[in-house]
Motif scaffolding. Structure first.
Motif, PDB file in Angstrom:
ATOM      1  N   PRO A   1       0.799  -1.089   0.210  1.00  0.00           N
ATOM      2  CA  PRO A   1       0.084   0.031   0.006  1.00  0.00           C
ATOM      3  C   PRO A   1       0.921   1.441  -0.013  1.00  0.00           C
ATOM      4  O   PRO A   1       1.920   1.348   0.652  1.00  0.00           O
ATOM      5  CB  PRO A   1      -0.978  -0.001   1.195  1.00  0.00           C
ATOM      6  CG  PRO A   1      -0.862  -1.600   1.520  1.00  0.00           C
ATOM      7  CD  PRO A   1       0.562  -2.110   1.272  1.00  0.00           C
ATOM      8  N   GLY A   2       0.446   2.273  -0.670  1.00  0.00           N
ATOM      9  CA  GLY A   2       1.005   3.414  -0.899  1.00  0.00           C
ATOM     10  C   GLY A   2       1.371   4.045   0.533  1.00  0.00           C
ATOM     11  O   GLY A   2       2.641   4.516   0.817  1.00  0.00           O
ATOM     12  N   ALA A   3       0.368   4.129   1.432  1.00  0.00           N
ATOM     13  CA  ALA A   3       0.409   4.811   2.545  1.00  0.00           C
ATOM     14  C   ALA A   3       1.556   4.058   3.501  1.00  0.00           C
ATOM     15  O   ALA A   3       2.283   4.839   4.184  1.00  0.00           O
ATOM     16  CB  ALA A   3      -0.924   4.660   3.354  1.00  0.00           C
ATOM     17  N   LYS A   4       1.788   2.753   3.329  1.00  0.00           N
ATOM     18  CA  LYS A   4       2.801   1.896   4.042  1.00  0.00           C
ATOM     19  C   LYS A   4       4.004   2.310   3.818  1.00  0.00           C
ATOM     20  O   LYS A   4       4.930   2.474   4.552  1.00  0.00           O
ATOM     21  CB  LYS A   4       2.319   0.542   3.980  1.00  0.00           C
ATOM     22  CG  LYS A   4       3.486  -0.388   4.950  1.00  0.00           C
ATOM     23  CD  LYS A   4       2.955  -1.832   5.007  1.00  0.00           C
ATOM     24  CE  LYS A   4       3.832  -2.487   6.090  1.00  0.00           C
ATOM     25  NZ  LYS A   4       3.385  -3.949   5.967  1.00  0.00           N
ATOM     26  N   ILE A   5       4.052   2.564   2.241  1.00  0.00           N
ATOM     27  CA  ILE A   5       5.616   2.696   1.732  1.00  0.00           C
ATOM     28  C   ILE A   5       5.799   4.454   2.241  1.00  0.00           C
ATOM     29  O   ILE A   5       7.147   4.571   3.003  1.00  0.00           O
ATOM     30  CB  ILE A   5       5.488   2.875   0.550  1.00  0.00           C
ATOM     31  CG1 ILE A   5       5.285   1.529  -0.101  1.00  0.00           C
ATOM     32  CG2 ILE A   5       6.794   3.276  -0.492  1.00  0.00           C
ATOM     33  CD1 ILE A   5       5.101   1.107  -1.873  1.00  0.00           C
TER      34      ILE A   5
END
Length: 197
Positions: free
Chosen positions: A37-41
């Motif tokens: 997920p982009g938020a996790k990256i």
């Protein structure tokens, strides 16, 4: 008080900045390759860049005395993606790709070499904040901390004897308990009979 960095200090800052830049690049590149997920990256990237910025500020600030740190209140992260944790979470999240296997191994080795530098050891000894910044990074990479990052154990507290209960002085206590005083016991039976006669 901010001090003028020496050439050796600048070299250490550059080396550490390069290590953290490599880790941040790995997080972005492999994160997209693994369809994280982009938020996790972004959260992992922010964690790594924050460590780099804090390290630079601590080094440029100069030596600081060790002091007791107050535990700040944890921010509300209900709407934020949870970050990985535990020993070696970076290699677990980013194990590598076919063209970049075990990518974090190289920056991890560079970090070990950096901590082996005598100038780096001197910085950590005179500035405890640097050690507090680096310990979580070693934990994330899954590598054992060097002795210079060991957490000193507090000295054992001296045991202070407790005062006697009820303010009693143990020096004048009697054991076993004495029988009550009886005047008749002080005289023999014969003396009592003579007195009666």
């Amino acid at each position: 008080m901010r001090t003028a960095p020496t050439p050796l200090t600048i070299s250490l800052l550059d080396r550490f900045a390069l290590i953290m830049a490599m880790l941040a690049e790995i997080a972005v590149t492999q994160g997209h390759a693994q369809h994280l997920p982009g938020a996790k990256i972004i959260a992992i990237w922010q964690r790594l860049t924050s460590i780099a910025a804090r390290f630079a500020r601590a080094v440029l600030r100069g030596p600081t005395p060790s002091r007791k740190r107050l535990t700040p209140e944890k921010p509300n992260r209900a709407k934020r993606p949870s970050l990985p944790d535990g020993f070696g979470w970076l290699p677990r999240v980013f194990p590598g790709t076919h063209d970049m296997p075990a990518a974090v191994t190289y920056p991890a080795q560079q970090l070990r070499d950096l901590l082996a530098d005598p100038t780096m050891a001197e910085l950590i000894e005179t500035n405890p904040a640097i050690g507090r910044i680096l310990r979580p990074l070693f934990e994330a990479l899954g590598i054992e901390r060097p002795a210079i990052l060991a957490i000193l154990q507090p000295a054992a507290r001296r045991s202070i004897p407790k005062p006697p209960r009820d303010n009693q002085n143990p020096a004048i206590s009697f054991w076993p308990p004495q029988p009550p005083f009886e005047p008749e016991a002080c005289f023999s039976e014969n003396m009592i009979q003579k007195t009666a006669a």
